[in-house]
Design a protein around this motif. Structure first.
Motif: not given
Length: 199
Positions: A52-74
């Motif tokens: 998931v592009p990091v710039e889409r996750l700005a401002g939601a740190s917990e959601v951002a970390r979750l999204a990056q973890a899921v994106g990395t796993l995928v």
């Protein structure tokens, strides 16, 4: 005096409470909008294997970390799957005998060069083996393989009535199957199996 002051305090309290309520509703709406964008990004990432592009996750740190973890796993799962797919394609491409993987509906999902040589142009990715063989013959062979849980020999007739001996193996619980057919003998030995085509 006192009554007017009390009414004014009540009105101010109601307006303040309403403003606070609208503020909370706005924050919740923004939060749910971020979650909807995250869900859409994760669905895209799952389909493409990209993070998931990091710039889409700005401002939601917990959601951002979750999204990056899921994106990395995928992404890592897609990479491992791609490596396994390449290994399978290499093995199947090296086989002299024809191999076709098909869905429960008979649709070709993988075919090697030897199978293409044996089955002809009608057997290619996305086509149905019911367009190559008599429907009854293929359906009966698939049913026998599913019932026995192992590879079974079968005599199939192509649409011109020519017989062909194959082996059919049921794969998994969803009705997929593998069809194996002997490569035609060539005057100077067996033909090269060639490349594997995958859906």
């Amino acid at each position: 005096g006192d009554r007017t002051g009390a009414i004014a305090a009540i009105v101010i309290g109601i307006v303040g409470f309403a403003a606070l309520g609208w503020g909370v509703v706005g924050l919740l709406a923004a939060h749910f909008a971020r979650l909807d964008r995250l869900r859409d990004d994760l669905l895209i990432a799952a389909g493409t294997g990209e993070t998931v592009p990091v710039e889409r996750l700005a401002g939601a740190s917990e959601v951002a970390r979750l999204a990056q973890a899921v994106g990395t796993l995928v992404g890592s799962q897609r990479s491992r799957q791609a490596a396994r797919d390449r290994q399978i394609e290499t093995v199947l491409g090296a086989l002299a005998d024809g191999v076709v993987l098909m869905t429960a509906a008979g649709q070709v999902s993988l075919i090697n060069g030897a199978a293409k040589a044996v089955l002809g142009a009608e057997a290619r990715l996305g086509t149905s083996l019911y367009d190559v063989f008599h429907r009854h013959d293929l359906a009966a062979a698939l049913q026998a393989a599913r019932e026995r849980g192992r590879a079974v020999p079968a005599q199939l007739r192509d649409l011109d009535g020519r017989p062909m001996t194959v082996r059919i193996t049921a794969i998994g619980d969803e009705g997929d199957a593998m069809l194996q057919c002997a490569a035609p003998a060539a005057s100077a030995g067996r033909p090269s199996a060639g490349r594997v085509t995958r859906a």
